[in-house]
Design an enzyme around this catalytic site. Structure first.
Site, short mmCIF file in Angstrom:
data_model
loop_
_atom_site.label_atom_id
_atom_site.label_comp_id
_atom_site.label_asym_id
_atom_site.label_seq_id
_atom_site.Cartn_x
_atom_site.Cartn_y
_atom_site.Cartn_z
N ASP A 235 1.55 -18.86 -32.34
CA ASP A 235 1.47 -19.61 -31.08
C ASP A 235 2.30 -20.89 -31.20
OD1 ASP A 235 0.64 -21.04 -28.77
OD2 ASP A 235 -1.19 -19.87 -28.72
N HIS B 5 4.30 -11.31 -21.99
CA HIS B 5 4.08 -12.76 -21.92
C HIS B 5 5.32 -13.54 -22.36
CE1 HIS B 5 1.74 -16.49 -22.06
NE2 HIS B 5 2.28 -16.72 -23.25
#
Length: 426
Positions: free
Chosen positions: A240, A334
């Site tokens: 992330d 995404h």
């Protein structure tokens, strides 16, 4: 930009277990000992630390505690600072009757406390001793102002347009009691007690001037837990922060920080923080086969490389097609939808913490991401990207946006200043 002392975090190396972590001994010996002799030996295990360490051993256990982040600087600390292992996000509302004068006094108290604690020093007013024997541990304290702060202090004419409320998104299920706020504080540290100590000190400093509105607690991987520095993983197991703007980028400053010539002038060197509590529906996510998870994200779970090939840092080939004629990176992946090249160059610096608050009423994990992103203008950073994600992101069914806030974070204080002084005293 805020400076960091001893910011290089070396990988852990084998050493004999030690116990004495007195702040004085830690700060005076860490440089001489060197990174190779600092970490607890893996063979000893956690139990070995307590069982065999001599109480009078003067060797430092690790260098983590000695790292200090500067309070004064062009930008506030906690924005470009490397991710810390522990975080607290807290919003306050000014008490009824409190206005500009009380807000200025509060920011003066908070700044003095933050400066001392970030240097590893006790607070001047009845320190609780929670962090005794620890060094600064990369502690950062970052302050911001919400939209309502300017009405409460009679400064509505100085409220920046960038602080206008965020638009509604279809995926939002926001709890207003855990959203927004007059004042926002971000605390980060590489030691949980150091972070808690700062939290309690600031809560005490608030006194009768401000009341806590909400608090969220987060964590990241501990520095040194991986063999080499790497992008953090979230609770879905994904890297992330891949494709984050980097301080080495030529346009980093203009993307993340308000320029010196920007308006309003008191925000020069500052940034805008979007804060979202995003619950991850882990029970559902974890039932997906690995290949399907990777299709949802658009990257390999093992190393963060785009499905079009390469390594984590390889540019995604959005025009790559497979033998079946379909895009290698799915149209609703995404990573594809959030990519700057898919959003007119819109970019933001993501700097999040994970959270786990036990089990929710529905029996599922109350866990996910305390999303914090930084940009010079949220109308050009967060908003356009979130709008696109809201319309068709394959990850959306596995997420629940439960709270939201937008805060103006002024530039770092000069020596002798407190945070926000250029707003509150001009």
């Amino acid at each position: 930009m805020s400076e960091t002392k001893n910011s290089e975090r070396a990988p852990a190396a084998s050493a004999e277990p030690v116990v004495d972590l007195s702040r004085r001994k830690l700060l005076t010996t860490v440089g001489a000992v060197g990174a190779a002799g600092l970490a607890l030996g893996a063979a000893a295990g956690a139990g070995g630390y307590a069982a065999v360490a001599a109480p009078d051993d003067t060797s430092p256990l690790a260098s983590v505690g000695s790292t200090e982040v500067m309070f004064h600087g062009k930008h506030q600390a906690g924005i470009t600072t490397p991710l810390q292992s522990t975080g607290h996000l807290v919003a306050f509302d000014l008490a009824p009757g409190a206005g500009r004068k009380e807000a200025a006094a509060l920011m003066r108290r908070w700044s003095a406390t933050a400066k001392a604690l970030m240097a590893g020093e006790p607070t001047s007013d009845g320190d609780t001793g929670v962090a005794l024997d620890a060094g600064p541990s990369s502690l950062t304290v970052t302050f911001g102002f919400g939209h309502s702060f300017f009405d409460r202090t009679g400064l509505a004419d100085r409220r920046p347009a960038q602080l206008d409320p965020l638009p509604d998104f279809s995926s939002d299920q926001l709890d207003p009691q855990r959203s927004n706020g007059d004042l926002w504080v971000q605390i980060g540290a590489d030691d949980a007690l150091v972070a808690f100590h700062a939290l309690r000190a600031l809560q005490r400093d608030a006194g009768s001037a401000a009341r806590p509105r909400w608090q969220m607690n987060g964590f990241n991987r501990t520095p040194g837990a991986t063999e080499k520095p790497m992008t953090a993983r979230n609770l879905m197991g994904q890297l992330d922060g891949t494709n984050n703007p980097k301080t080495s980028d030529a346009d980093f400053e203009q993307r993340v920080f308000v320029p010196d010539t920007g308006q309003p002038a008191w925000m020069a060197g500052g940034s805008y923080a979007v804060v979202r509590r995003i619950r991850m529906l882990l029970d559902t996510w974890e039932k997906l086969p690995l290949t399907e998870q990777e299709q949802v994200i658009g990257r390999k779970k093992s190393n963060g490389a785009p499905l079009s090939g390469g390594t984590e840092t390889t540019k995604m080939r959005l025009d790559a097609f497979g033998p079946d004629g379909k895009p290698v990176i799915p149209a609703n992946a995404h990573a594809r939808i959030a990519a700057p090249e898919q959003n007119g160059g819109a970019a933001m610096l993501r700097r999040a913490f994970s959270f786990h608050d036990g089990i929710a009423a529905d029996g599922t994990p109350d866990a996910g991401l305390l999303f914090v992103c930084w940009q010079a203008d949220p109308l050009q950073g967060f908003v356009p990207v979130q709008r696109k994600l809201d319309r068709g992101d394959a990850l959306s069914p596995f997420l629940r946006h439960e709270s939201s806030g937008l805060f103006a974070v002024p530039g770092g204080p000069r020596a002798g200043e407190y945070v926000g002084q250029r707003l509150l005293e001009s």
